[in-house]
Design an enzyme around this catalytic site. Structure first.
Site, PDB file in Angstrom:
ATOM      1  N   GLY A  92       0.941  -1.364  -0.064  1.00 30.67           N
ATOM      2  CA  GLY A  92       0.138  -0.068  -0.253  1.00 30.67           C
ATOM      3  C   GLY A  92       0.906   1.257  -0.063  1.00 30.67           C
ATOM      4  N   ARG A 120      -7.778  -2.832  -0.563  1.00 28.70           N
ATOM      5  CA  ARG A 120      -7.589  -1.835   0.203  1.00 28.70           C
ATOM      6  C   ARG A 120      -7.899  -0.376  -0.436  1.00 28.70           C
ATOM      7  NH1 ARG A 120      -1.523  -2.557   2.629  1.00 28.70           N
ATOM      8  NH2 ARG A 120      -2.196  -0.867   4.148  1.00 28.70           N
ATOM      9  N   SER A 166      -3.337   9.411   8.752  1.00 33.99           N
ATOM     10  CA  SER A 166      -2.681   8.541   7.611  1.00 33.99           C
ATOM     11  C   SER A 166      -1.244   9.077   7.188  1.00 33.99           C
ATOM     12  CB  SER A 166      -3.323   8.014   6.630  1.00 33.99           C
ATOM     13  OG  SER A 166      -2.723   7.487   5.567  1.00 33.99           O
ATOM     14  N   GLN A 168       0.592   7.892   5.172  1.00 31.38           N
ATOM     15  CA  GLN A 168       0.655   7.459   3.605  1.00 31.38           C
ATOM     16  C   GLN A 168      -0.059   8.521   2.848  1.00 31.38           C
ATOM     17  OE1 GLN A 168      -0.617   3.508   2.846  1.00 31.38           O
ATOM     18  NE2 GLN A 168       0.966   2.694   3.860  1.00 31.38           N
ATOM     19  N   ASP A 312       1.193  -0.239  13.379  1.00 30.52           N
ATOM     20  CA  ASP A 312       1.620  -1.547  12.909  1.00 30.52           C
ATOM     21  C   ASP A 312       1.913  -2.447  14.039  1.00 30.52           C
ATOM     22  OD1 ASP A 312       1.114  -0.716  10.283  1.00 30.52           O
ATOM     23  OD2 ASP A 312       3.225   0.123  10.156  1.00 30.52           O
ATOM     24  N   ARG A 343      -7.359  -6.310  10.580  1.00 30.62           N
ATOM     25  CA  ARG A 343      -6.585  -6.638  11.748  1.00 30.62           C
ATOM     26  C   ARG A 343      -7.238  -6.791  13.101  1.00 30.62           C
ATOM     27  NH1 ARG A 343      -0.615  -4.074  10.037  1.00 30.62           N
ATOM     28  NH2 ARG A 343       0.231  -5.448   8.500  1.00 30.62           N
TER      29      ARG A 343
END
Length: 427
Positions: A92, A120, A166, A168, A312, A343
């Site tokens: 990702g 995703r 985020s 990202q 994570d 998750r």
């Protein structure tokens, strides 16, 4: 595969592999900086290899020399239209950050991923990049991959408030903003990992960080650098937890990156009663060695601004909580539901199948401990962090065997994980 169970105390020293986030960004920024960038300590996991291959397909010369990755950057103008689809595999990070980078390029590209990445959502980058003038679209209203992107040489700067925490998405916008004429501002919901901001500056770029607001005036050019990648705290987390929950263990984790936006797990385990000592701390380079010994732990609450700083690590923290006295409550972590797997659900199902007492909630988990773990048939479901969590959990199992399907997923971030595990069991 059949996992090792009923382990004795773990003893020894581990040099964890290079940080995945920093490795991606070193390749991405090196590819568009002018000159020869050299990277030491790069993670050679599958996700980073996807990023490297993408830039080779975009015309960048990248090769390995003397244990370093050498990137011949030609600046933002040096990228060329790829002859083929860019395959991001399971990554990702690769898809979102490279989409941001390609926003300012005068060509079109199709980006695909594996089955897991194709589930995703990419809407989080599609909307801000569209506001900047990029034609970009995925499948359905959530914009699942494959992504079709037509870059725009005249990108518009934007002010964008992130609807989710985020790194990202923030990074995708900043990489686009380096090519846009004018002032782009990104406002974070909670402060997330800041490797992109730090590394843009390391490569000679300019930006201003004021709390949760990042301001970047473009366009800018970047200059090649020599980068040393520290060990990944997200990989070190598995050994940190193993050392804490397996009686009699003592481990030394060497050269671990401790950027403050990533050290949430250290704060949590110390609050739970962990005995850890920092050795050879280098504050300037943000690296340290961590000595960890078996500790009696108590439950805690993990929520709010702490979540992006350990997102994570939450699967392995959940395992830790199954061995702590009392209840651990994880909240505000709904982002876990759109990782390589859901998750929250997969951690709950996997550990409960081994005897844990975990209740999944919409945005986290309620974990009651301590519990005895038993053998079970499990799977990574293609998620590297689930696989490594299960392998550490198996070490506690006294009765029964633990079987793990799709163990190859661990190659994503830690190719030598099982080799390191065997060494610690035998040292």
């Amino acid at each position: 595969m059949k996992l090792r169970t009923n382990a004795g105390p773990l003893q020894g020293t581990i040099q964890v592999p290079g940080d995945k986030s920093i490795s991606h960004r070193a390749v991405i920024l090196g590819a568009v900086a002018k000159g020869e960038t050299r990277v030491k300590g790069l993670l050679k996991g599958e996700d980073v290899l996807s990023t490297i291959q993408a830039f080779r397909n975009l015309g960048v010369r990248i090769e390995e020399k003397d244990d370093q990755l050498v990137i011949e950057g030609q600046g933002f103008q040096g990228l060329t239209a790829p002859c083929q689809t860019l395959n991001m595999g399971n990554s990702g990070t690769s898809m979102r950050l490279i989409a941001g980078l390609l926003a300012g390029q005068p060509f079109s590209v199709k980006m695909i991923g594996d089955e897991s990445l194709s589930k995703r959502p990419m809407d989080r980058i599609v909307y801000p990049l569209k506001q900047m003038g990029v034609e970009i679209s995925g499948e359905t209203d959530r914009q699942f991959p494959p992504l079709q992107l037509q870059g725009n040489h005249n990108l518009q700067p934007i002010t964008y408030t992130l609807p989710i925490s985020s790194a990202q998405v923030k990074s995708a916008i900043l990489l686009a903003a380096l090519q846009a004429k004018g002032t782009t501002q990104v406002v974070e919901k909670e402060i997330t990992r800041n490797h992109t901001e730090e590394m843009i500056q390391q490569f000679g770029g300019r930006l201003i960080v004021d709390g949760k607001r990042i301001t970047l005036v473009g366009p800018q050019q970047l200059t090649a650098q020599e980068i040393t990648v520290p060990g990944d705290i997200s990989s070190a987390a598995f050994w940190l937890v193993a050392g804490l929950i397996i009686p009699g263990s003592e481990l030394l984790l060497k050269n671990v990156g401790v950027n403050p936006t990533r050290t949430g797990i250290l704060e949590v385990v110390e609050k739970m009663g962990a005995q850890i000592v920092y050795e050879d701390m280098n504050k300037k380079e943000q690296v340290t060695s961590i000595r960890v010994v078996y500790s009696r732990l108590k439950g805690t609450i993990i929520s709010g601004g702490l979540i992006p700083r350990l997102i994570d690590e939450l699967p392995i923290i959940a395992l830790l909580a199954t061995q702590a006295q009392g209840t651990t409550c994880i909240k505000d972590a709904q982002e876990l539901r759109v990782k390589e797997t859901d998750r929250i659900q997969v951690v709950t199902d996997t550990l409960n199948s081994m005897g844990a007492n975990i209740k999944a909630t919409a945005d986290g988990m309620i974990i009651k401990g301590p519990t005895v773990l038993y053998g079970a048939n499990t799977s990574t479901y293609g998620d590297h962090r689930i696989g490594m969590m299960t392998a550490i959990a198996a070490l506690l199992v006294k009765q029964g065997q633990v079987h793990l399907d799709k163990e190859e997923a661990i190659m994503t971030s830690y190719p030598t994980f099982f080799k390191d595990l065997e060494r610690l069991c035998h040292d």
